[in-house]
Design an enzyme around this catalytic site. Structure first.
Site, PDB file in Angstrom:
ATOM      1  N   ARG A  75      14.962  10.794 -13.723  1.00  0.00           N
ATOM      2  CA  ARG A  75      15.354  12.157 -13.371  1.00  0.00           C
ATOM      3  C   ARG A  75      15.714  12.955 -14.636  1.00  0.00           C
ATOM      4  NH1 ARG A  75      19.597  10.928  -8.679  1.00  0.00           N
ATOM      5  NH2 ARG A  75      20.270   9.417 -10.219  1.00  0.00           N
ATOM      6  N   SER A  77      29.507  12.950  -4.525  1.00  0.00           N
ATOM      7  CA  SER A  77      28.487  13.577  -5.369  1.00  0.00           C
ATOM      8  C   SER A  77      29.100  14.789  -6.056  1.00  0.00           C
ATOM      9  CB  SER A  77      27.268  14.002  -4.559  1.00  0.00           C
ATOM     10  OG  SER A  77      27.592  14.340  -3.247  1.00  0.00           O
ATOM     11  N   PRO A 121      20.708  19.282  -4.987  1.00  0.00           N
ATOM     12  CA  PRO A 121      19.725  19.820  -5.931  1.00  0.00           C
ATOM     13  C   PRO A 121      20.099  21.217  -6.434  1.00  0.00           C
ATOM     14  CG  PRO A 121      18.787  19.592  -3.710  1.00  0.00           C
ATOM     15  CD  PRO A 121      20.205  19.166  -3.628  1.00  0.00           C
ATOM     16  N   VAL A 158      25.461  12.514  -1.164  1.00  0.00           N
ATOM     17  CA  VAL A 158      24.072  12.935  -0.884  1.00  0.00           C
ATOM     18  C   VAL A 158      23.574  13.833  -2.006  1.00  0.00           C
ATOM     19  CG1 VAL A 158      24.456  12.780   1.608  1.00  0.00           C
ATOM     20  CG2 VAL A 158      24.779  14.966   0.450  1.00  0.00           C
ATOM     21  N   CYS A 201      22.530  14.383 -14.073  1.00  0.00           N
ATOM     22  CA  CYS A 201      23.786  15.147 -14.044  1.00  0.00           C
ATOM     23  C   CYS A 201      23.924  16.262 -15.071  1.00  0.00           C
ATOM     24  CB  CYS A 201      24.955  14.195 -14.245  1.00  0.00           C
ATOM     25  SG  CYS A 201      25.303  13.207 -12.801  1.00  0.00           S
ATOM     26  N   TYR A 246      21.988   6.228  -6.416  1.00  0.00           N
ATOM     27  CA  TYR A 246      22.480   5.657  -7.666  1.00  0.00           C
ATOM     28  C   TYR A 246      24.000   5.611  -7.708  1.00  0.00           C
ATOM     29  CZ  TYR A 246      17.850   5.730  -9.761  1.00  0.00           C
ATOM     30  OH  TYR A 246      16.531   5.483 -10.051  1.00  0.00           O
TER      31      TYR A 246
END
Ligand code: UDX
Ligand code: ADP
Length: 480
Positions: free
Chosen positions: A342, A127, A89, A86, A272, A11
């Protein structure tokens, strides 16, 4: 000719690189990913993400100066600037489980860059990562460097989904953090030159590395905190008869507060906000700042409270049980104009209703059945791994039916819940929906997009977050 490579075609990486390619025709941009299916989709007719305006940008530059590829090593080796975008998590096991970021994918990307590089490179963190990640990456690269020089920059992305292309075309600011050495400053200038193709110079802010990394976490924490603040007010509005939209309007007129991000909702979602706050909390705890950690933790607690409150309101108003009752869920994405699910509040609301044995009929204009079934069976935080490492699609649940039409979702339902503020939900024929529902017919508006008075005229029992309650809901207040 400058060559850019972006590791991670998600995204953030996909839209950002497409806009760089569009605005800088002389720069060659390659976007690489380990997911073969994702790269195939970027090269095909159906892009892997839904984002207004994106297709147009991609079509203009694809195969001209924008390339999508799985040949990661080749493109990294050739690039002058490597963006890393990337997955990061939340850890589910070990030290910092449930809070700290898992940097596995970042570390493996950094080691790969070190392995394949034959020329000096600028490596850009795109990221969101915990503060001081750049330092760790720098160590990996320099300890494996074989005479090659790396400069690490932090260039956090502030785009919001649904408006990504507009945000990239016209950003409030571009933030670039780097080392305060001459080499660091040179690297900052090189990245600045890329953005200067279309972003006015006074909107490009340069800082040291740690300020840039922390600014990203801080911006998301402040935004999420505004939503939790207005959502906390919504509970008080319901208890007192005030209307949260009127309160938001009144406080937003204060120029010091401002009108945006004051919409009360069933809760914030997205990849986020929660993750970044958990990260922030973990960093505070690691630095012994317990009070600061607890302050930010509360933003997430209020968000969870808001989702629970919504479910409790539904169950309590339907005579304290939804067992066997059909409930229509309109909207599953975490906000309108995206197919992204998400951390969508819809997951928690649906799981809450399923826990009370409801039968769900779900409609979202952009989310597939497979995605919904997977979201409802996945464990917390499992969504944030490369697609091919995510759990397999589960067998479809009998309690969950995914349909392609709002009217079909609502047919014979006892209640309708609005969980995403899609524009099309504002103009549905609610008389038709009412006529085809079981009675009493309920509507629970988790986004405050419907005309409550009109719905009540039709005959619905209406609950809209933070708005004065129907007598019906007041009677069930004790239980909720
Ligand atoms: C956010 C930040 O806005 C962006 O700068 C950052 O780069 C990534 O995280 P995003 O997650 O795409 O962007 O969406 P955003 O528009 O911020 O919305 C997040 C959530 O808050 C959504 O679930 C949205 O529905 C909710 N929200 C937003 C509210 O409930 N009320 C509001 O007033 C605004
Ligand atoms: P974001 O919202 O931050 O862009 P996504 O999950 O959409 O996050 O995208 C991250 C992308 O990074 C995924 O497509 C994933 O396959 C890719 N990825 C993860 N690790 C690597 C790696 N080591 N090399 C290349 N791509 C990777």
């Amino acid at each position: 000719m400058v060559k850019i490579c972006c590791i991670g075609a998600g995204y953030v990486g996909g839209p950002t690189m497409a806009v760089i390619a569009l605005k800088c025709p002389k720069i060659e941009v390659a976007v690489v990913d380990i997911s073969v299916s994702r790269i195939a989709a970027w090269n095909g007719d159906q892009l892997p993400i839904y984002e207004p305006g994106l297709e147009d940008v991609v079509k203009q530059c694809r195969r001209r100066n924008l390339f999508f590829s799985t040949d990661i090593e080749k493109h990294v080796a050739e690039a002058d600037i490597v963006f890393v975008s990337v997955n990061t998590p939340t850890k589910t096991q070990g030290l910092g489980a449930g809070k700290a970021a898992d940097l596995t994918y970042w570390e493996s990307a950094a080691r790969m860059i070190a392995d394949v590089s034959k020329s000096n490179k600028i490596v850009v963190e795109k990221s969101t990562v915990p503060v001081k990640t750049a330092e760790a990456i720098e160590k990996i690269l320099t300890h494996n460097s074989r005479e090659i020089k790396y400069q690490i920059l932090s260039n956090p992305e502030f785009l919001a989904e649904g408006t990504a292309i507009q945000d990239l075309f016209n950003p409030d600011r571009v933030l670039i953090g780097g080392r305060e050495t001459p080499e660091g400053q040179k690297a900052i200038q090189a990245l600045k030159d890329v953005y200067a193709h279309w972003v006015p110079e006074d909107r490009i802010i340069t800082t040291n590395l740690w300020s840039a990394e922390l600014s990203k976490l801080a911006a998301n924490a402040f935004l999420a905190q505004r939503i939790s603040s207005v959502n906390a007010m919504s509970a008080l509005c319901e208890a007192t008869g005030a209307d949260v939209t009127q309160v938001s309007h009144a406080i937003g007129k204060d120029t010091r507060i401002g009108p945006r991000f004051l919409n009360s909702s069933v809760g914030f979602g997205g990849s986020c906000f929660q993750k970044d706050i958990l990260n922030l909390v973990y960093i505070c705890e690691c630095n012994g700042l317990t009070e600061v950690a607890n302050y930010w933790k509360q933003v997430i607690k209020v968000n969870d409270y808001q989702k629970n409150r919504f479910v409790n309101r539904i169950v309590s108003s339907m005579f304290n049980t939804v067992s066997g009752k059909k409930i229509a869920i309109l909207g599953f994405a975490f906000k309108k104009d995206t197919g992204d699910t998400r951390e969508t509040p819809a997951i928690d609301v649906c799981k809450g209703l399923l826990g009370d044995k409801a039968k769900l009929s779900i409609y979202d204009p952009q989310v597939t059945e497979d995605q919904i079934q997977r979201d409802l069976s996945m464990k917390k935080f499992d969504w944030d791994h490369p697609i091919h490492l995510q759990p397999m699609s589960p067998p479809a649940s009998k309690q969950v039916n995914v349909v392609w039409d709002a009217y079909q979702a609502a047919k014979d339902a006892h209640g309708v819940c609005i969980l995403t503020e899609w524009d099309e939900f504002k103009t549905l024929d609610y008389q038709k929906i009412f006529d085809n529902m079981r009675k009493p017919a309920y509507i629970f508006d988790g986004r405050n997009i419907l005309d409550v008075a009109k719905l009540r005229e039709i005959g619905f029992i209406v609950y809209s977050i933070g708005k004065p309650l129907d007598p019906w809901h007041k009677d069930t207040l004790a239980v909720a």
